[in-house]
Design a protein around this motif. Structure first.
Motif, PDB file in Angstrom:
ATOM      1  N   LEU A  97       0.845  -1.194   0.000  1.00  0.00           N
ATOM      2  CA  LEU A  97       0.000   0.000   0.000  1.00  0.00           C
ATOM      3  C   LEU A  97       0.879   1.242   0.000  1.00  0.00           C
ATOM      4  O   LEU A  97       1.978   1.235   0.555  1.00  0.00           O
ATOM      5  CB  LEU A  97      -0.893   0.037   1.253  1.00  0.00           C
ATOM      6  N   ALA A  98       0.373   2.320  -0.580  1.00  0.00           N
ATOM      7  CA  ALA A  98       1.085   3.597  -0.533  1.00  0.00           C
ATOM      8  C   ALA A  98       0.955   4.213   0.855  1.00  0.00           C
ATOM      9  O   ALA A  98       1.806   4.970   1.300  1.00  0.00           O
ATOM     10  CB  ALA A  98       0.531   4.553  -1.580  1.00  0.00           C
ATOM     11  N   GLY A  99      -0.115   3.877   1.542  1.00  0.00           N
ATOM     12  CA  GLY A  99      -0.379   4.402   2.878  1.00  0.00           C
ATOM     13  C   GLY A  99      -1.796   4.046   3.259  1.00  0.00           C
ATOM     14  O   GLY A  99      -2.491   3.336   2.533  1.00  0.00           O
ATOM     15  N   GLY A 100      -2.234   4.562   4.364  1.00  0.00           N
ATOM     16  CA  GLY A 100      -3.585   4.295   4.832  1.00  0.00           C
ATOM     17  C   GLY A 100      -3.744   4.775   6.252  1.00  0.00           C
ATOM     18  O   GLY A 100      -2.806   5.286   6.863  1.00  0.00           O
ATOM     19  N   VAL A 101      -4.951   4.602   6.752  1.00  0.00           N
ATOM     20  CA  VAL A 101      -5.285   5.013   8.112  1.00  0.00           C
ATOM     21  C   VAL A 101      -5.838   3.790   8.841  1.00  0.00           C
ATOM     22  O   VAL A 101      -6.812   3.194   8.401  1.00  0.00           O
ATOM     23  CB  VAL A 101      -6.331   6.148   8.095  1.00  0.00           C
ATOM     24  N   LYS A 102      -5.188   3.435   9.940  1.00  0.00           N
ATOM     25  CA  LYS A 102      -5.596   2.250  10.689  1.00  0.00           C
ATOM     26  C   LYS A 102      -6.520   2.651  11.835  1.00  0.00           C
ATOM     27  O   LYS A 102      -6.273   3.623  12.531  1.00  0.00           O
ATOM     28  CB  LYS A 102      -4.375   1.539  11.250  1.00  0.00           C
ATOM     29  N   ILE A 103      -7.592   1.867  11.981  1.00  0.00           N
ATOM     30  CA  ILE A 103      -8.478   2.053  13.130  1.00  0.00           C
ATOM     31  C   ILE A 103      -7.795   1.373  14.312  1.00  0.00           C
ATOM     32  O   ILE A 103      -7.743   0.149  14.394  1.00  0.00           O
ATOM     33  CB  ILE A 103      -9.883   1.479  12.875  1.00  0.00           C
TER      34      ILE A 103
END
Length: 160
Positions: A90-96
């Motif tokens: 992934l290039a990035g993301g937001v984790k819960i």
């Protein structure tokens, strides 16, 4: 004033024992806020007041309105670290990081650990981008993402 080799012992008078603990303490603050760090530098105890910035080096204070959507959703979020993102291609993301009382836990089956990669079809690579997309949003939203240990892409829709 923090240098390589410094050991952070306290944040705002609260003792820190692990890296995740430090990250959690800092995550409770917004860019532009000041925190006092107590560090050990080569055996010498030093107190430093530091102004927090985002990952792009901006220290502008995040508005309370931006934080309101996070409260409505009922989540603690964190940027996906680069090593984890690379491992998941992934290039990035937001984790819960944590689910709290809010619309996500009330109206969806989302679980802690879900990595949001898109909001309403728009790529999300940081909490800041996540908040920017949702800022002032009315009506429905669609979260798209993955779970680290489960195959496939997952979608969660809800109204805000």
């Amino acid at each position: 004033g923090v240098k390589v080799g410094d050991v952070i012992k306290k944040v705002n008078e609260i003792e820190v024992n692990t890296s995740p603990e430090l990250q959690g303490m800092i995550a409770r603050h917004r860019p532009g806020e000041e925190v006092v760090l107590e560090i050990n530098r080569k055996g010498k105890e030093i107190k430093l007041a530091v102004v927090l910035s985002d990952r792009n080096g901006h220290a502008e204070l995040t508005s309370k309105e931006d934080l309101e959507i996070i409260k409505v959703l009922g989540v603690e979020l964190e940027d996906l670290d680069q090593e984890e993102a690379n491992g998941l291609a992934l290039a990035g993301g937001v984790k819960i990081k944590k689910l709290l009382a809010g619309k996500l836990s009330q109206y969806t089956q989302v679980q802690e650990g879900f990595i949001v990669t898109k909001v309403d079809g728009r790529k999300v690579e940081s909490v800041e981008e996540f908040v920017d997309i949702l800022d002032g949003k009315k009506g429905g939203i669609m979260l798209e993402g993955i779970y680290e240990n489960m195959p496939g892409t997952y979608y969660y829709a809800l109204g805000v």
